[in-house]
Motif scaffolding. Structure first.
Motif, PDB file in Angstrom:
ATOM      1  N   CYS A 472       0.858  -1.184   0.000  1.00  0.00           N
ATOM      2  CA  CYS A 472       0.000   0.000   0.000  1.00  0.00           C
ATOM      3  C   CYS A 472       0.893   1.232   0.000  1.00  0.00           C
ATOM      4  O   CYS A 472       1.983   1.215   0.584  1.00  0.00           O
ATOM      5  N   GLY A 475      -2.917   4.142  -0.848  1.00  0.00           N
ATOM      6  CA  GLY A 475      -3.657   3.438  -1.888  1.00  0.00           C
ATOM      7  C   GLY A 475      -2.676   2.774  -2.830  1.00  0.00           C
ATOM      8  O   GLY A 475      -1.867   1.939  -2.426  1.00  0.00           O
ATOM      9  N   SER A 491      -3.391  -2.721  -2.319  1.00  0.00           N
ATOM     10  CA  SER A 491      -4.524  -1.820  -2.146  1.00  0.00           C
ATOM     11  C   SER A 491      -4.661  -0.960  -3.394  1.00  0.00           C
ATOM     12  O   SER A 491      -3.694  -0.338  -3.839  1.00  0.00           O
ATOM     13  N   SER A 493      -6.752   1.717  -3.852  1.00  0.00           N
ATOM     14  CA  SER A 493      -7.042   3.138  -3.667  1.00  0.00           C
ATOM     15  C   SER A 493      -7.352   3.438  -2.209  1.00  0.00           C
ATOM     16  O   SER A 493      -7.662   2.536  -1.416  1.00  0.00           O
ATOM     17  N   ASP A 494      -7.297   4.727  -1.867  1.00  0.00           N
ATOM     18  CA  ASP A 494      -7.823   5.250  -0.605  1.00  0.00           C
ATOM     19  C   ASP A 494      -9.183   5.912  -0.800  1.00  0.00           C
ATOM     20  O   ASP A 494      -9.666   6.600   0.102  1.00  0.00           O
ATOM     21  N   TYR A 501     -15.598   4.691  -6.516  1.00  0.00           N
ATOM     22  CA  TYR A 501     -14.592   3.622  -6.518  1.00  0.00           C
ATOM     23  C   TYR A 501     -14.665   2.685  -7.735  1.00  0.00           C
ATOM     24  O   TYR A 501     -13.633   2.215  -8.228  1.00  0.00           O
TER      25      TYR A 501
END
Length: 664
Positions: A472, A475, A491, A493-494, A501
């Protein structure tokens, strides 16, 4: 000679190059040895043009079939080895090693990992069709599309496909008797290797469907460029350069330098299979619950975690990761991190009690860790020597209240080893989310630090082979295959807005393996049932990454979440063998309808999302019977099928479905 699907000219009258092109496979810039034709591109370098083949050897190492091309520059004494390796005929990895075989020091300013002219399609070579010599331009270049991806925090993987001629114009180079001087260049400057642009791209033939896909596999600065020569289009792939990143590499006589690895493939399927070969042995794909996103948001306590752990286990989670804040004894921990000791105020009876509760439900306990940084207020900032940090002009680099460790230094490595070994061996942690939230930029020595970071990960995995590692960086700001060949998942994205999303999750498998692409599914008690299903679908066609306040949901909402986890059990059976496809094309950020498919043998899963403003009907160019896999307890979308397509109708503003397609 032929190697896989490549036809390479290794005759002694010029440098090694693909048949039909004059572009050398290796280009080298060095102080005192620039280009033979003035430009700012990595084509026509003086050393590259002078190279001559001295040896060719084929090798075998497990699944990998290799080719070594040795070349030599008589003027400087430089010896060059281009190493290619492939696990299948349609994709390969490349890197270049330069050795100073001369009597004088050499200062390298840029070395291609691979460069090549794109050959015209085999069916047209010698076909009598008009070519560059007859028309003054290259009809092959006229029909190529360029595919590139842009990223930023919260908006990762935004792909653009456009005609190559929009960025590489037809200049009628043959009329001028010279090669071009410009090129289309994409670079990344710091350690967020995918923070602005993706190191993945493609050139696609609109007529034949042929493609050249590539990725630069480096956790630091990189460059790729596409330009045109008189003999056609060329591509050059590199790590850091002096021109872009202030990178220089001195080589004393006898010393060597090896470029970063890059890979090329003929199709998405071939690139996907190649990535799996880079990653190695397949792993299981447990359902992960993480307490951060739209849930505890870095504020875990024993009281908050107990009901959430129970609810996550009831939903079917198999890993429970406590995210940021578990080490925090005060209200502001951002610039004080670095010791990574459990908080005594957040966990009055110890963090071990919470981890035991996770294990008691049969889940693997996990913790968030940002290993490469030391907060400016952290006690570790004074315990480690200055040389253990990245520096400019002898001064520690500072970004957002953090110093950055230099993993070339044994004190920095020793600190991280102690932290990870303590968490794994004393607390029994089986999952680490390795985050990375700053970018120091192109600091001196960055390439060697990047490689030291990879070596640290290799040793960590050797010591703790059962440990699951998540990659990560705010993100997906560092989602490259230098790291992903060593990590289990990424991961994507944040992004906290469940409505925004889906385009990130749908696009992710073009740059990240489906079984590594972890997109958040964070259903909330305030959502409608359709919105819960929409949020869940975002995480189902990859590594299911669950969050949300499951502990305060109504029973019907919990059942809807549990249904999604059960649906994922069927999807994950094919994840490690699936090839992604996009029946509606790669998503644009504001598209109203989005679709992602995963196909493995006779099994196909398809996710479809509808957003506000889109027409209620969409036609998917796929035949077959569409069976709803998730959500089954909500109303079915109406479907109208023909021999070549299926039309779906949905009316809710935010609605999504996962289908399994049974072929006719």
């Amino acid at each position: 000679m032929e190697w896989g699907n490549l036809v390479i000219d290794v005759s002694g009258d010029g440098p090694a190059r693909l048949h039909g092109s004059g572009q050398p496979l290796v280009e080298i810039l060095a102080a005192g040895e620039g280009r033979d034709h003035v430009s700012r591109r990595f084509s026509e370098t003086a050393i590259g043009r002078r190279l001559r083949v001295t040896g060719v050897a084929e090798t075998r190492d497990g699944i990998w079939r290799g080719l070594r091309l040795d070349q030599h520059d008589e003027r400087t004494g430089i010896a060059v080895r281009l190493d290619l390796r492939s696990s299948g005929p349609a994709a390969f990895q490349a890197r270049t090693t330069v050795t100073n075989g001369g009597p004088d020091p050499i200062l390298l300013l840029g070395v291609t990992s691979f460069a090549a002219g794109l050959p015209r399609p085999a069916a047209e070579r010698g076909s009598g069709l008009p070519g560059p010599a007859a028309t003054g331009n290259d009809p092959h270049a006229d029909r190529l599309d360029l595919l590139t991806g842009d990223s930023e925090w919260l908006g990762e993987g935004r792909w653009t496909r456009r005609p190559l001629r929009t960025v590489v114009p037809d200049l009628n180079l043959r009329m001028h008797g010279q090669d071009g001087r410009g090129c289309y260049t994409v670079t990344s400057a710091g350690t967020w290797s995918t923070g602005t642009h993706l190191p993945t791209g493609a050139l696609l033939d609109r007529v034949t469907g042929d493609g050249w896909y590539w990725q630069v596999e480096h956790n630091g600065p990189w460059r790729f460029e596409i330009g045109e020569r008189r003999d056609g289009v060329y591509l050059a792939l590199l790590g850091p350069t002096d021109m872009d990143h202030q990178w220089q590499q001195p080589l004393a006589p006898g010393e060597s330098f090896t470029s970063v690895p890059v890979s090329l493939a003929e199709s998405v399927a071939a690139l996907t299979a190649h990535r799996r070969a880079l990653v190695g042995a397949p792993t299981e794909h447990p359902v992960i619950f993480n307490d951060y996103m739209n849930t505890l948001m870095g504020d875990p306590t024993t009281a908050k975690l107990r009901p959430l752990i129970d609810a996550a286990a009831a939903a079917g989670a198999e890993v429970f990761c406590i995210d940021a804040g578990w080490y925090d004894n005060d209200a502001d921990w951002w610039d004080s991190v670095g010791e990574w000791q459990p908080s005594s105020t957040r966990f009055p009876d110890g963090l071990g009690e919470v981890l035991d509760r996770i294990r008691g439900h049969g889940m693997i306990p996990g913790l968030w860790l940002e290993p490469e940084v030391i907060g400016v207020r952290s006690p570790m900032a004074d315990k480690l020597p200055d040389a253990a940090f990245l520096r400019r002009g002898g001064v520690r680099t500072v970004e957002h209240g953090r110093y950055h460790l230099d993993l070339r230094h044994p004190a920095a490595v020793g600190h991280l080893d102690e932290v990870v070994d303590r968490l794994v061996e004393e607390l029994g942690v089986g999952y680490l989310k390795l985050d990375y939230n700053i970018d120091p930029g192109p600091v001196p020595g960055l390439l060697d630090h990047n490689r030291a970071h990879l070596a640290w990960l290799d040793r960590l995995r050797a010591r703790h082979p059962a440990l699951i590692l998540e990659n990560c960086a705010s993100g997906a700001m560092r989602a490259d295959y230098a790291l992903l060949s060593r990590m289990h998942l990424q991961s994507t994205s944040d992004q906290q807005d469940f409505r925004l999303y889906p385009p990130i999750a749908v696009a992710a498998p073009l740059s990240i393996l489906p079984e590594q692409a972890a997109s958040w599914a964070y259903p909330q008690p305030g959502m409608s049932d359709e919105e819960i299903a929409y949020a869940m679908c975002t995480g189902l066609l990859g590594r299911l990454y669950l969050s949300g306040r499951l502990d305060v949901m109504r029973p019907g909402q919990r059942e809807l979440v549990r249904d999604g986890v059960l649906a994922y059990h069927g999807i994950r059976e094919i994840l490690g063998a699936a090839t992604p496809f996009w029946p509606l094309g790669l998503p644009r950020w504001d598209d109203g309808w989005l679709a992602l498919g995963l196909r493995a043998g006779d099994t196909t899963f398809l996710g479809v999302w509808r957003r506000p403003g889109a027409a209620e009907k969409i036609t998917i160019p796929l035949p077959g019977e569409f069976e709803t896999v998730y959500p089954r307890r909500l109303p079915e979308w109406s479907r109208m099928q023909s021999s070549h397509a299926t039309t779906l109708t949905a009316s809710a503003p935010y609605t999504a479905r996962i289908f399994q397609i049974h072929q006719p």
